[in-house]
Design an enzyme around this catalytic site. Structure first.
Site, PDB file in Angstrom:
ATOM      1  N   GLU A  35     101.572  12.639  58.590  1.00  0.00           N
ATOM      2  CA  GLU A  35     101.315  11.952  57.329  1.00  0.00           C
ATOM      3  C   GLU A  35     102.675  11.498  56.805  1.00  0.00           C
ATOM      4  O   GLU A  35     103.589  12.319  56.689  1.00  0.00           O
ATOM      5  CB  GLU A  35     100.655  12.928  56.353  1.00  0.00           C
ATOM      6  CG  GLU A  35     100.291  12.252  55.068  1.00  0.00           C
ATOM      7  CD  GLU A  35      99.561  13.168  54.096  1.00  0.00           C
ATOM      8  OE1 GLU A  35      99.274  14.327  54.445  1.00  0.00           O
ATOM      9  OE2 GLU A  35      99.308  12.700  52.982  1.00  0.00           O
ATOM     10  N   ARG A 261     100.925  27.340  64.358  1.00  0.00           N
ATOM     11  CA  ARG A 261     102.050  26.551  63.857  1.00  0.00           C
ATOM     12  C   ARG A 261     103.337  27.353  63.952  1.00  0.00           C
ATOM     13  O   ARG A 261     103.318  28.579  64.040  1.00  0.00           O
ATOM     14  CB  ARG A 261     101.798  26.040  62.446  1.00  0.00           C
ATOM     15  CG  ARG A 261     101.624  27.093  61.383  1.00  0.00           C
ATOM     16  CD  ARG A 261     101.062  26.492  60.098  1.00  0.00           C
ATOM     17  NE  ARG A 261     101.977  25.579  59.447  1.00  0.00           N
ATOM     18  CZ  ARG A 261     101.684  24.319  59.108  1.00  0.00           C
ATOM     19  NH1 ARG A 261     100.503  23.817  59.386  1.00  0.00           N
ATOM     20  NH2 ARG A 261     102.553  23.567  58.492  1.00  0.00           N
ATOM     21  N   LYS A 271     106.370  20.642  53.797  1.00  0.00           N
ATOM     22  CA  LYS A 271     107.002  19.416  53.284  1.00  0.00           C
ATOM     23  C   LYS A 271     107.174  19.473  51.768  1.00  0.00           C
ATOM     24  O   LYS A 271     108.146  18.961  51.237  1.00  0.00           O
ATOM     25  CB  LYS A 271     106.165  18.199  53.680  1.00  0.00           C
ATOM     26  CG  LYS A 271     106.518  17.708  55.076  1.00  0.00           C
ATOM     27  CD  LYS A 271     105.806  16.427  55.408  1.00  0.00           C
ATOM     28  CE  LYS A 271     104.431  16.706  55.941  1.00  0.00           C
ATOM     29  NZ  LYS A 271     103.752  15.538  56.496  1.00  0.00           N
TER      30      LYS A 271
END
Ligand code: ATP
Ligand code: MG
Length: 556
Positions: A35, A261, A271
């Site tokens: 994204e 992850r 982020k």
């Protein structure tokens, strides 16, 4: 050798291998779907190495697709940085860059299709009401009072949503699945919402945007993705992913697989938190060398192969874990140790005057950049006055310092001659200000003829021909192993010494190097010429990593 991406032997690779061998899949297609709402970080590097790595390993392709369904938080700067980072890591995406927004027309038609099949409806519940109707993990939800609207009414309302006739939040389009499902994601999830926002790709064409869940699998299907690899938090979304694929006339049926992850100690990889560091000016930007972003690591002097090797080392599993940051540091040190040219910089200088050389003595000594690799050589000006490191000289000989330079004893200058110290001066504070020495003749590359060997080898630069450089000494950004898992705000745990600016005197050849050239400054550490600030007139070098592991651990 290190430029060839490593071959994965992980569970994803095994699944693909099987699908290829039993003919389920002809050619593997994966995708990396960032994204564009921030820069990529070390966790994304893991996903990139996995997605591009398996595609490459099995002769397939990997798409780069921007998952751009939240226009308010996204922008072109992030898109450009992400493309740059993927390429710098050494990967090439197949064909053009894709954007989920390329498929907005198709997704709109598929939403209409769901309505026509009685599988979607426009719901006017407020967000607060919708939350109440949704139920909890232990309690079934309730059907929305708008759930039984007719197909005609839904089509009309959805068209009005698209035409901008309603305010943001007035209504949403929901899939009609099962409000009693034990999987909350199947309780009539939202598939379109009103956002009167300008989009970086589609401009003002749309005021309704599809949700991530309604976008992702269908985009995979449009692109012919065979294996849609994502992180574990999407495991509960998989039934929904499959529901859309099953209920829409999509061109193929991609399958979703989840892996753990990357979390790393002394690091944050969300982020939102990285943006917090930027917004609070804790760092100078997303590419600050202390940031765990790909562009930050790049500016710090980490090499693409070291990051790829690190991703290979940590492997890919079906569970989340916490990786020791020392593994990343080890991968960087290992790569630079093998490949970085060697050069000299004196950080803590004391002057040496060679009294048996004339004032204007200038001799250019050829010095190879590496002891094994063919990395060429440079000339080092050798003059009457030199700098060596203050720590390499002792006023008196002792067993403890037997490899040091002391009056009456000899030292070899790296790539140069043997010197013998004859005396020194001190200032009022008792610091040595100048060392006097004589050069032992005929000692370039050979031992002294009189058989009296030097005690050790030191690095040095010419005092008159070296160049003063700014050294940016970086350490870990956080001084807490899990900065975002403690009770305090993560910003409290920022290491105040994460950047110390110092000075060093570098050999003239180092001033001339291009930005991003990495070196081992002999006996000092691995340094890189700063990507943005280094110039021949004002050299700037960043400390990438120390020479030895124990030094880092002591700091941690
Ligand atoms: P963040 O939580 O940092 O905002 P994200 O998952 O929202 O990350 P995306 O841009 O959506 O970021 O991520 C693109 C791809 O990278 C996704 O497939 C995602 O699963 C993967 N990814 C993101 N963070 C990690 C991580 N820490 N480890 C492995 N893969 C990750
Ligand atoms: Mg995401």
């Amino acid at each position: 050798m290190s430029d060839v991406p490593a071959r994965g032997n992980n569970f994803v690779a095994k699944i693909i291998e099987e699908d290829l061998s039993n003919g389920k899949v002809e050619r593997v297609i994966t995708r990396f779907p960032p994204e564009p709402n921030g820069y990529l970080h070390v966790g994304h590097a893991k996903s990139i190495c996995l997605n591009f790595g398996v595609a490459q390993q099995f002769g397939g392709g990997c798409n780069l697709r921007f998952d751009d369904t939240n226009p308010e938080k996204e922008n072109q700067e992030f898109i450009d940085a992400i493309k740059d980072d993927v390429q710098w890591l050494g990967f090439n995406w197949e064909g053009e860059v894709h954007y989920a927004s390329d498929y907005f027309d198709q997704l709109f038609q598929w939403a209409v299709h769901l309505i026509e099949q009685g599988n979607a409806y426009v719901c006017d519940l407020s967000p607060e009401q919708a939350r109440q109707y949704r139920g909890t993990l232990t309690e079934a939800g309730q059907n929305s009072p708008y759930r039984d609207r007719s197909v005609e009414e839904n089509l009309e309302l959805f068209e009005k949503m698209r035409a901008g006739e309603f305010d943001e939040g007035a209504c949403v389009l929901r899939a009609k699945i099962d409000m009693a499902s034990s999987n909350m994601n199947l309780r009539d999830p939202i598939i379109y919402r009103i956002r009167k926002a300008h989009h970086h790709q589609t401009g003002d064409k749309w005021c309704i945007y599809p949700t991530y869940d309604f976008t992702h699998g269908q985009s995979d299907a449009i692109e012919g993705v065979t294996h849609s690899i994502c992180t574990l938090e999407f495991e509960d979304h998989r039934p929904l992913y499959e529901w859309f694929i099953a209920n829409l006339p999509v061109p193929c049926e991609p399958k979703q697989y989840e892996f753990g992850r990357l979390n790393m100690d002394y690091t944050v990889t969300s982020k939102r938190k990285l943006k917090g560091l930027v917004d609070n000016a804790v760092v100078t930007g997303w590419s600050d060398p202390r940031m765990p972003t790909i562009s930050g690591m790049r500016r710090r002097g980490f090499t693409p192969s070291s990051i790829r090797n690190f991703c290979e080392m940590i492997g890919v599993t079906r569970s989340d874990g916490l990786v020791d940051i020392a593994m990343l540091e080890h991968a960087v040190r290992d790569d630079l140790n093998k490949n970085a040219p060697r050069a000299m910089c004196v950080i803590n200088p004391v002057k040496v005057v060679i009294e048996n050389l004339p004032q204007d003595h200038l001799e250019q000594l050829a010095a190879p950049y590496h002891h094994e690799l063919e990395l060429g050589s440079r000339e080092m000006p050798f003059t009457r006055e030199l700098y060596i490191d203050r720590e390499d000289f002792k006023e008196e000989y002792s067993k403890k310092f037997k490899k040091k330079f002391t009056p009456g004893n000899r030292i070899r200058l790296r790539h140069s001659y043997v010197l013998e110290a004859t005396g020194f001066d001190k200032n009022e504070q008792g610091d040595v200000t100048e060392i006097r020495a004589v050069l032992i003749e005929n000692t370039l590359g050979v031992d002294p003829e009189d058989g009296i060997k030097p005690k050790g080898v030191v690095h040095w630069v010419s005092a008159t021909h070296s160049v003063e450089a700014e050294l940016r000494l970086y350490q870990r950004l956080f001084n807490h192993p899990t900065p975002d898992k403690s009770e305090d705000d993560y910003l409290v745990h920022v290491n105040p010494d994460s950047l110390v600016v110092a000075k060093g005197w570098v050999e003239p050849a180092l001033a001339q190097v291009t930005p991003e050239s990495s070196f081992q400054f002999e006996r000092e550490g691995y340094y890189v010429a700063d990507r943005y600030d280094h110039t021949a007139d004002a050299p700037v070098f960043n400390l990438t990593i120390g020479l030895r592991e124990d030094k880092e651990l002591a700091k941690g």
